[in-house]
Design a protein around this motif. Sequence first.
Motif, short mmCIF file in Angstrom:
data_model
loop_
_atom_site.label_atom_id
_atom_site.label_comp_id
_atom_site.label_asym_id
_atom_site.label_seq_id
_atom_site.Cartn_x
_atom_site.Cartn_y
_atom_site.Cartn_z
N TYR A 36 2.73 1.60 -3.51
CA TYR A 36 1.83 1.84 -4.76
C TYR A 36 2.33 1.03 -5.90
CZ TYR A 36 -0.98 5.74 -2.86
OH TYR A 36 -1.87 6.13 -2.09
N GLU A 81 -1.42 11.04 -2.76
CA GLU A 81 -2.53 10.48 -3.69
C GLU A 81 -3.24 11.42 -4.60
OE1 GLU A 81 -5.33 9.44 -0.46
OE2 GLU A 81 -4.36 7.69 -0.06
N ALA A 82 -2.69 12.60 -4.78
CA ALA A 82 -3.40 13.58 -5.41
C ALA A 82 -2.95 13.23 -6.81
CB ALA A 82 -3.18 14.93 -5.02
N THR A 83 -3.89 13.90 -7.74
CA THR A 83 -3.47 13.69 -9.27
C THR A 83 -3.35 15.10 -9.54
OG1 THR A 83 -5.89 14.07 -9.47
CG2 THR A 83 -5.06 11.94 -9.82
N GLY A 118 -9.42 11.01 -11.67
CA GLY A 118 -8.99 9.49 -11.26
C GLY A 118 -9.92 8.85 -11.70
N ASN A 151 -6.68 5.29 -6.47
CA ASN A 151 -5.84 6.52 -6.37
C ASN A 151 -4.63 6.78 -7.57
OD1 ASN A 151 -6.89 7.13 -3.95
ND2 ASN A 151 -5.43 5.86 -2.83
N ARG A 178 0.63 -1.32 0.11
CA ARG A 178 0.05 0.06 0.01
C ARG A 178 0.69 1.18 0.05
NH1 ARG A 178 -5.38 0.23 0.99
NH2 ARG A 178 -5.05 2.04 1.98
N GLY A 227 -2.09 8.11 -8.66
CA GLY A 227 -0.95 9.28 -7.98
C GLY A 227 -0.50 9.94 -9.53
#
Length: 193
Positions: A29, A149-151, A73, A92, A26, A94
Amino acid sequence: MTNAKSISAEAGEYDYYGDRSNVGNRLSYVALFDAVYNANKGLVPLGMKSVWQSIDGVSPGFLGFIKRPESLGDWLGWQTGLVAVGAEPFINFGLSMEGYTSWGWIGAIVYPFLFMFPFLWIFTKIASFRLPLPTSIFIFTEIQAGLIEATSDGFMNGITRSAPVLFVALFALHRIFFRNAVRAEPIAAPAES
């Protein structure tokens, strides 16, 4: 005994490190990137469609940008075929996974630098992350989940919306509560020789 075998068989598909807790998988990733990599086999990178999807999501609607209800996402999950169109993938994506889907291996390497460094630079101008001050700790805890986690649209939102609002709020709190915290005159009179 059969329950343990079925759990390890299910986890075996995504177990890249051999830890039964799945924490390493986790945090790294690897499984998500592997899923995105396999979903993109044979597909042409999205290119500018992905960039415009991201820009449309963060730009104001009154300037003519189309606001869509899906997140970037979700849209990327639909484009790669990881989930059916209209379903919620809960993936997620990324920056490196979004970059790979958009531009291939070059995007996987460049996207984290392209979006993360300006974001961090702006937030380090608000508070230094080198000093354990309350402001630094607050800002770091505020942005740390997004760093993983953000795009790209999340980082653009952070730069255009979150940083200015946070700066104004912290400046107002400083002016209200700490304006007189620094004394202009010395506390004790200098010793006379």
